[in-house]
Design an enzyme around this catalytic site. Structure first.
Site, PDB file in Angstrom:
ATOM      1  N   TYR A 166       0.866  -1.067  -0.002  1.00 41.78           N
ATOM      2  CA  TYR A 166      -0.173   0.045  -0.185  1.00 41.78           C
ATOM      3  C   TYR A 166       0.815   1.223  -0.121  1.00 41.78           C
ATOM      4  O   TYR A 166       0.278   2.259  -0.428  1.00 41.78           O
ATOM      5  CB  TYR A 166      -0.965   0.049   1.117  1.00 41.78           C
ATOM      6  N   LYS A 214       3.591 -15.476   2.352  1.00 41.72           N
ATOM      7  CA  LYS A 214       3.458 -16.342   0.994  1.00 41.72           C
ATOM      8  C   LYS A 214       4.922 -16.421   0.449  1.00 41.72           C
ATOM      9  O   LYS A 214       5.331 -16.365  -0.702  1.00 41.72           O
ATOM     10  CB  LYS A 214       2.644 -15.411   0.166  1.00 41.72           C
ATOM     11  N   ASP A 261      -2.993 -18.382   1.542  1.00 41.45           N
ATOM     12  CA  ASP A 261      -4.090 -18.941   0.963  1.00 41.45           C
ATOM     13  C   ASP A 261      -4.685 -20.234   1.902  1.00 41.45           C
ATOM     14  O   ASP A 261      -5.742 -20.281   2.197  1.00 41.45           O
ATOM     15  CB  ASP A 261      -3.832 -19.525  -0.378  1.00 41.45           C
ATOM     16  N   ASP A 321      -5.383  -7.027   5.805  1.00 42.47           N
ATOM     17  CA  ASP A 321      -6.285  -6.061   5.207  1.00 42.47           C
ATOM     18  C   ASP A 321      -7.590  -7.420   4.794  1.00 42.47           C
ATOM     19  O   ASP A 321      -8.809  -7.139   5.249  1.00 42.47           O
ATOM     20  CB  ASP A 321      -6.081  -5.164   4.022  1.00 42.47           C
ATOM     21  N   ASP A 327     -10.859  -8.759   7.377  1.00 41.17           N
ATOM     22  CA  ASP A 327     -12.427  -9.008   6.812  1.00 41.17           C
ATOM     23  C   ASP A 327     -13.015 -10.178   6.945  1.00 41.17           C
ATOM     24  O   ASP A 327     -14.305 -10.169   7.224  1.00 41.17           O
ATOM     25  CB  ASP A 327     -12.649  -8.055   5.569  1.00 41.17           C
TER      26      ASP A 327
END
Ligand code: NAD
Length: 365
Positions: free
Chosen positions: A141, A191, A223, A247, A251
């Protein structure tokens, strides 16, 4: 003891739920002999309307001077124009930057009474209780270059995923410190099979783990983590991960609990050491947004904001007993069957924002 709290209610249901938290803090003050003083500041859409900026300098100053910040929510259709030069979200991003908040904490706890409110099967969910810690200041970001350009064959763009050892170390330490007060398992999510930053992340996380022999560490690919959060959420205790993975996973984790109106969050500028009673600067807010669809109707569930205030007592003011008093009151109210509309599951009888706040307040001991 005396504490100063910056209260930034923001837009939509922000002011409605934040007001209930202030009343709860006052009650804690009365019962436990503390004095909370509040400095209010505009942020988000209301600040744009009055000052032309989502984070006026005066609000930033109020936040810097306070022991902790209680934040509502920002945004709404009035300020949704994508071409607008200033946006309400700049308020929350700006204040995170201003206060150097780098660790976002979202606990996910499933109340037995609300098992049916989640889209996940009750037997998978029952007993789930974990904390997700997301790095807030680095990664994709914020990395540079971040741009778009034209080429002979069409448009191209780039974002940069970059992490320093220092950034990784400080967020992973937060996870280990907090795991010590819980079930002592840190799941570091990356990852590493594909990304170089993740390989560094994994290496540094392993190094930090050697300072905490009493806490177990496991590494998990993002994942797999996404799958396990909904298929076996009970297996997690403390999950720590970088900005973008966090992020998305936070959620997903929110869905586990059933309602947006129940989940608090904290954003911290330091590593809390609860055993030493070490305080850290922080901003505390419900995870939900300004919910313009129900704003002004008295329908908002104030619980997420009230639990955020409890978080504030624990992490920024070193008042763990008082934090627990609020959390127990919330659990008691749910056990006794009190519900706001979002968690009432079709029942016609439900409490307003103020009524729910008062029921919680009455049970604080
Ligand atoms: P939202 O969280 O505001 O609402 C999503 C849904 O959940 C809505 O149906 C809403 O009514 C319900 N809901 C949310 N909080 C509730 C509560 N306390 N009690 C009962 N029901 C509740 O998300 P959204 O609709 O996607 O966004 C609305 C606005 O909020 C947008 O402008 C968005 O940018 C902003 N937003 C702000 C923040 C923040 O301030 N940190 C976070 C997310 C979204």
């Amino acid at each position: 003891m005396k504490f100063s709290v910056a209260v930034l209610p923001g837009d939509g249901i922000g002011p409605e739920v934040t007001q209930e938290s202030v009343l709860i803090l006052d009650e804690i003050g009365k019962l436990y002999g503390h004095e909370f003083t509040y400095a209010y500041g505009p942020v988000g859409g209301v600040a744009i309307d009055s000052f032309g900026t989502a984070l006026p300098a005066e609000t930033a100053k109020i936040a810097s001077k306070a022991d902790a910040v209680l934040f509502g929510a920002v945004g709404g259709p009035k300020w949704d124009d994508p071409s607008a030069a200033v946006r309400p979200e700049d308020g929350i991003l700006g204040i995170r930057r201003h206060l150097k908040l780098f660790a976002n904490l979202r606990p996910v706890q499933v109340y037995p009474e609300l098992l049916e409110a989640s889209p996940i099967k009750p037997d998978i969910l029952k007993g789930a209780d974990f904390l997700v810690i997301r790095e807030l200041t680095g990664g994709l970001y914020f990395g540079k270059p971040k741009k778009r350009w034209e080429t002979k064959t069409g448009r191209q763009s780039v974002d940069t995923l970059k992490y320093s050892e220092t950034e990784i170390r400080r967020i992973v330490r937060v996870a280990f410190e907090l795991a010590r007060g819980r079930r002592k398992l840190v799941t570091s999510v990356d990852k590493a099979n594909v990304l170089e930053t993740s390989r560094l992340w994994r290496q540094v996380a392993t190094e930090v783990a050697s300072d905490y022999p009493d806490v177990a560490i496991e590494h998990m690919l993002v994942d797999t983590a996404a799958m396990q959060l909904v298929s076996n959420p009970k297996r997690f205790d403390v999950v720590v991960t970088e900005n973008m993975f966090g992020d998305i996973l936070t959620d997903e984790a929110a869905v586990v609990s059933g309602s947006m109106g129940m989940l608090p969050s904290a954003s911290l500028a330091g590593i809390p050491d609860l055993d030493q009673g070490k305080r850290t600067r922080g901003l505390y807010e419900p995870i939900h947004g300004s919910a313009p669809d129900i704003a002004g109707k008295g329908l908002a569930n104030p619980t997420a904001s009230i639990l955020s205030a409890a978080f504030m007592l624990r992490y920024s003011l070193s008042l763990g007993t008082e934090a627990m008093a609020i959390e127990s009151a919330v659990a008691e109210v749910l056990r006794e069957g009190y519900r706001t509309a979002d968690i009432a599951e079709g029942a016609s009888d439900h409490l307003s924002t103020v009524e729910m706040g008062s029921q919680i307040l009455r049970r604080i001991r």
